[in-house]
Design an enzyme around this catalytic site. Structure first.
Site, PDB file in Angstrom:
ATOM      1  N   ASN A  20       7.138  -0.578  -5.422  1.00  0.00           N
ATOM      2  CA  ASN A  20       7.032  -0.900  -4.001  1.00  0.00           C
ATOM      3  C   ASN A  20       8.182  -1.740  -3.461  1.00  0.00           C
ATOM      4  OD1 ASN A  20       4.433   0.227  -2.868  1.00  0.00           O
ATOM      5  ND2 ASN A  20       3.791  -0.598  -4.841  1.00  0.00           N
ATOM      6  N   SER A  70      13.692   3.362   0.896  1.00  0.00           N
ATOM      7  CA  SER A  70      14.971   3.972   0.543  1.00  0.00           C
ATOM      8  C   SER A  70      14.782   5.140  -0.423  1.00  0.00           C
ATOM      9  CB  SER A  70      15.893   2.935  -0.062  1.00  0.00           C
ATOM     10  OG  SER A  70      15.284   2.336  -1.176  1.00  0.00           O
ATOM     11  N   GLU A 128      -0.816   2.166  -8.332  1.00  0.00           N
ATOM     12  CA  GLU A 128       0.603   2.145  -8.717  1.00  0.00           C
ATOM     13  C   GLU A 128       0.870   1.224  -9.905  1.00  0.00           C
ATOM     14  OE1 GLU A 128       2.101   1.437  -4.848  1.00  0.00           O
ATOM     15  OE2 GLU A 128       2.583   3.543  -4.517  1.00  0.00           O
ATOM     16  N   THR A 170      -1.339   4.819   1.289  1.00  0.00           N
ATOM     17  CA  THR A 170      -2.244   5.499   2.223  1.00  0.00           C
ATOM     18  C   THR A 170      -3.220   6.386   1.466  1.00  0.00           C
ATOM     19  OG1 THR A 170      -0.616   5.515   4.002  1.00  0.00           O
ATOM     20  CG2 THR A 170      -2.351   7.180   4.117  1.00  0.00           C
TER      21      THR A 170
END
Lengths: 227, 207
Positions: free
Chosen positions: A222, A227, A87, A1
């Site tokens: 990812n 979790s 990422e 996001t």
């Protein structure tokens, strides 16, 4: 996001601020891609509190264009940081589409290249795979093909350091450069920052997108986000 | 094997000082929504009273808009971008795909900050980021907002701005904070400060 805020002490009328933010966003935050996914929460907002003593900037003010350009460049700096954090990414890549018949076509093509998983993995592997770039141009979701002429298209990698030659031509007027200097290609692709230049040769419009490579680390990060 | 080695992005891209606009203060706190005790709630407040502030925003064009997106749009439309004096943001939970309850939670965050700011309605925007499909832990968010205001944990120093930028991060490896001074044609200087978060799920198309 993507979330972001920009705040300023300049007094700006709300309609002028709205126009400036849209202009800036369409040339910054809406021109970045890490993985091609759009969030349900993406938001950029801006507040101008007018704390400094000067005349309010309105749409017809002398300063409007200048402030709009300053905000746009500022937003580009902020947007580029998001791509740099992509990422697991190791490379920051500027996709520069030039000489398109329309700005929209240039932007769609730049986005198509920026979102291609195969282009991004090739960048990670430092492979000068121009075929994947051409492929991404070919499936770009253009309304028509007026900006595309196979015989005029040029694709190059551009070095972002001071090394020469800066430009490594991969496709020249639609013809693959069979004598690509692979050693030079490796040098350019080893840089953390690099540029892919696409010259469509059908007009004069230009668009830029900023993307990154896709790495093994992206999958690791990812694979278990919830979790 | 030829792929580049990772670089220390924090050292490269996080500033060690900055210039910040007059009339803003910021606060951040670890509310407990993030499991690791990291900062996860931030509020920006406009303290300038000499003029009515202006605000604008662009939002995701995803068909499934999260509750904070809808709530902020409603606030902006209600006041036509005038008089927005705070932004409240949480990370760790996106409050997305949470239905009517999520919408109530987003509105509650707005309402809590409005109350703390003096009670003017429609003066706060709200944002959330994190896991989709989970409800916000409103007890922690409420405590966090109240603690920020009641203990006056606001400031305008570099560390304060850096902390609020950290509070909106999720998988980010570094907080994204930039600031610059600019000059108007009449010579007057003004300041822009920008903060952002994002590392993945990034291909925005906001309008």
């Amino acid at each position: 996001t993507l979330l972001g805020f920009i705040v300023t002490d300049l007094p700006i009328a709300s309609t002028a601020l709205n126009k400036m933010l849209h202009h800036a966003t369409n040339r910054s935050f809406n021109c970045i891609s890490v993985d091609g996914d759009m969030s349900t929460n993406d938001t950029i907002c801006m507040i101008a509190n007018g704390a400094i003593e000067t005349q309010e900037v309105k749409e017809d003010s002398e300063a409007f264009e200048q402030v709009q350009e300053q905000i746009t460049q500022f937003a580009q700096r902020l947007a580029q940081l998001v791509v740099r954090d992509g990422e697991g990414s190791t490379k920051f890549v500027t996709v520069n589409v030039q000489n398109s018949l329309t700005f929209d076509d240039a932007k769609i093509i730049a986005e198509s290249i920026s979102n291609s998983m195969l282009v991004k993995t090739a960048l990670y592997g430092q492979d000068a795979n121009w075929g994947r770039i051409l492929c991404a141009i070919g499936y770009a979701k253009l309304d028509n093909l007026k900006s595309l002429d196979e015989s005029k298209i040029n694709v190059s990698f551009i070095a972002t350091d001071d090394s020469e030659p800066r430009e490594l031509k991969l496709v020249v007027n639609g013809v693959p450069n069979l004598n690509v200097d692979e050693e030079r290609a490796s040098q350019i692709l080893a840089l953390n920052d690099l540029e892919i230049k696409v010259d469509l040769g059908t007009g004069s419009e230009t668009a830029q997108f900023w993307t990154c490579d896709l790495t093994r680390e992206y999958v690791t990060i990812n694979g278990d986000y919830r979790s | 094997q030829r792929a580049a080695k990772s670089i220390d992005k924090y050292a490269l891209y996080v500033p060690q000082s900055g210039v910040f606009p007059k009339g803003f203060k910021v606060g951040a706190i670890a509310s407990g929504v993030k499991k690791n005790g990291a900062l996860d709630l931030g509020v920006i407040v406009n303290t300038n009273k000499s003029r009515l502030s202006s605000a604008a925003a662009v939002f995701t064009t995803n068909k499934f808009k999260a509750a904070p997106v809808l709530a902020s749009k409603q606030v902006l439309e209600a006041v036509r971008g005038k008089g927005i004096n705070a932004i409240v943001v949480n990370s760790g939970c996106a409050n997305s795909v949470t239905g009517e309850l999520g919408m109530a939670d987003a509105n509650e965050m707005v309402s809590l900050v409005n109350t703390q700011m003096g009670g003017t309605p429609n003066a706060t925007l709200v944002m959330s980021t994190g896991v989709i499909g989970q409800r916000l832990q409103m007890d922690k968010i409420t405590n966090g907002i109240n603690k920020l205001f009641n203990e006056n944990r606001f400031g305008a120093h570099f560390e304060d701005w850096l902390n609020i930028t950290k509070s909106i991060c999720t998988t980010d490896t570094f907080p994204k904070l930039i600031s610059s001074k600019f000059k108007l044609p009449n010579g007057q200087e003004y300041t822009l400060t920008g903060m952002a978060k994002g590392a993945g799920m990034i291909c925005p198309n906001m309008a």
